[in-house]
Write a protein that holds these residues in place. Structure first.
Motif, PDB file in Angstrom:
ATOM      1  N   ASN A 118      -5.632 -29.709  13.896  1.00  0.00           N
ATOM      2  CA  ASN A 118      -6.248 -29.083  15.056  1.00  0.00           C
ATOM      3  C   ASN A 118      -5.706 -27.669  15.272  1.00  0.00           C
ATOM      4  OD1 ASN A 118      -8.149 -29.284  17.210  1.00  0.00           O
ATOM      5  ND2 ASN A 118      -6.430 -29.444  18.627  1.00  0.00           N
TER       6      ASN A 118
ATOM      7  N   TRP B 192      -6.188 -23.228  22.035  1.00  0.00           N
ATOM      8  CA  TRP B 192      -7.148 -24.221  21.546  1.00  0.00           C
ATOM      9  C   TRP B 192      -6.520 -25.620  21.532  1.00  0.00           C
ATOM     10  CZ3 TRP B 192     -12.043 -25.251  20.532  1.00  0.00           C
ATOM     11  CH2 TRP B 192     -12.343 -26.343  19.719  1.00  0.00           C
ATOM     12  N   ALA B 193      -5.304 -25.710  21.027  1.00  0.00           N
ATOM     13  CA  ALA B 193      -4.634 -27.013  20.967  1.00  0.00           C
ATOM     14  C   ALA B 193      -4.372 -27.544  22.373  1.00  0.00           C
ATOM     15  CB  ALA B 193      -3.332 -26.892  20.183  1.00  0.00           C
ATOM     16  N   ALA B 194      -4.010 -26.669  23.307  1.00  0.00           N
ATOM     17  CA  ALA B 194      -3.759 -27.112  24.681  1.00  0.00           C
ATOM     18  C   ALA B 194      -5.044 -27.570  25.356  1.00  0.00           C
ATOM     19  CB  ALA B 194      -3.112 -25.985  25.483  1.00  0.00           C
ATOM     20  N   VAL B 195      -6.128 -26.859  25.138  1.00  0.00           N
ATOM     21  CA  VAL B 195      -7.411 -27.226  25.752  1.00  0.00           C
ATOM     22  C   VAL B 195      -7.906 -28.564  25.207  1.00  0.00           C
ATOM     23  CG1 VAL B 195      -9.858 -26.570  25.866  1.00  0.00           C
ATOM     24  CG2 VAL B 195      -8.088 -24.882  26.352  1.00  0.00           C
ATOM     25  N   THR B 196      -7.708 -28.788  23.909  1.00  0.00           N
ATOM     26  CA  THR B 196      -8.175 -30.044  23.305  1.00  0.00           C
ATOM     27  C   THR B 196      -7.144 -31.160  23.423  1.00  0.00           C
ATOM     28  OG1 THR B 196      -7.343 -29.376  21.137  1.00  0.00           O
ATOM     29  CG2 THR B 196      -9.657 -28.853  21.651  1.00  0.00           C
ATOM     30  N   SER B 197      -5.948 -30.851  23.943  1.00  0.00           N
ATOM     31  CA  SER B 197      -4.848 -31.820  24.098  1.00  0.00           C
ATOM     32  C   SER B 197      -4.465 -32.483  22.778  1.00  0.00           C
ATOM     33  CB  SER B 197      -5.222 -32.900  25.122  1.00  0.00           C
ATOM     34  OG  SER B 197      -5.466 -32.325  26.371  1.00  0.00           O
ATOM     35  N   ASN B 198      -4.536 -31.715  21.706  1.00  0.00           N
ATOM     36  CA  ASN B 198      -4.226 -32.247  20.386  1.00  0.00           C
ATOM     37  C   ASN B 198      -3.430 -31.187  19.619  1.00  0.00           C
ATOM     38  OD1 ASN B 198      -4.137 -33.362  17.854  1.00  0.00           O
ATOM     39  ND2 ASN B 198      -6.348 -33.567  17.616  1.00  0.00           N
ATOM     40  N   PHE B 199      -2.140 -31.420  19.440  1.00  0.00           N
ATOM     41  CA  PHE B 199      -1.283 -30.456  18.765  1.00  0.00           C
ATOM     42  C   PHE B 199      -1.007 -30.851  17.310  1.00  0.00           C
ATOM     43  CE2 PHE B 199      -0.590 -29.317  23.120  1.00  0.00           C
ATOM     44  CZ  PHE B 199      -0.431 -27.942  23.075  1.00  0.00           C
ATOM     45  N   SER B 200      -1.936 -31.548  16.688  1.00  0.00           N
ATOM     46  CA  SER B 200      -1.767 -31.912  15.284  1.00  0.00           C
ATOM     47  C   SER B 200      -1.938 -30.671  14.407  1.00  0.00           C
ATOM     48  CB  SER B 200      -2.789 -32.979  14.883  1.00  0.00           C
ATOM     49  OG  SER B 200      -4.092 -32.421  14.865  1.00  0.00           O
TER      50      SER B 200
END
Length: 157
Positions: A25, A14-22
């Motif tokens: 997220n 999910w984090a990779a698909v959304t490009s957000n590793f916060s």
């Protein structure tokens, strides 16, 4: 592979698909992964245990964070005011947990909370000795530790 591993993998996807590793997220991805696994693996016995443990984990973390905020505010108030309200004491708290893991988690959660410190565990693992900065009511303190121990034991069963 364990359900927790699958859930973590889904959160990372999910984090990779959304490009957000916060952190927020990743938490969203973890919850979405949990829901997906709950739907896809509802008949798998390993996931049935996992499905029961995750809400217990969130309750334990929520309980701990609430205790952490309250104790931080209490210690900060005592430090910032001219009058000290400390009533330090060493208290022996009976334990029901017998495994090293459960006792370690409980003792560390207590020590991470400002104003309390785990000192020692008796040799027969039946008593946890605590140093407390603010001892208002010893019975109430024992009850709070018992509730925390209940949550830890519910998670580890």
């Amino acid at each position: 592979m364990s359900p927790l591993s699958w859930n973590l993998i889904l959160a990372l996807i999910w984090a990779a698909v959304t490009s957000n590793f916060s952190g927020a997220n990743l938490l969203v991805g973890f919850v979405l992964g949990y829901l997906i696994l709950g739907f896809a693996l509802r008949d798998v016995p390993d996931f049935a245990r996992y499905r029961k443990k995750m809400p217990r984990l969130f309750l334990l973390v929520g309980h701990f964070l609430r205790d952490l905020v309250v104790s931080n505010l209490r210690v900060a108030y005592d430090v910032l005011t001219p009058t000290h309200y400390m009533r330090p004491a060493v208290v022996a708290v009976p334990l029901r947990a017998k495994s090293d893991g459960a006792i370690t988690i409980l003792a560390n959660m207590i020590s991470l909370t400002p104003g309390t410190l785990s000192l020692d565990v008796s040799s027969d693992r039946s008593v946890l000795y605590l140093h407390v900065m603010y001892l208002d009511d010893e019975a109430d303190l024992r009850e709070q530790i018992r509730k925390l121990e209940d949550r830890v034991l519910a998670l580890l069963e």
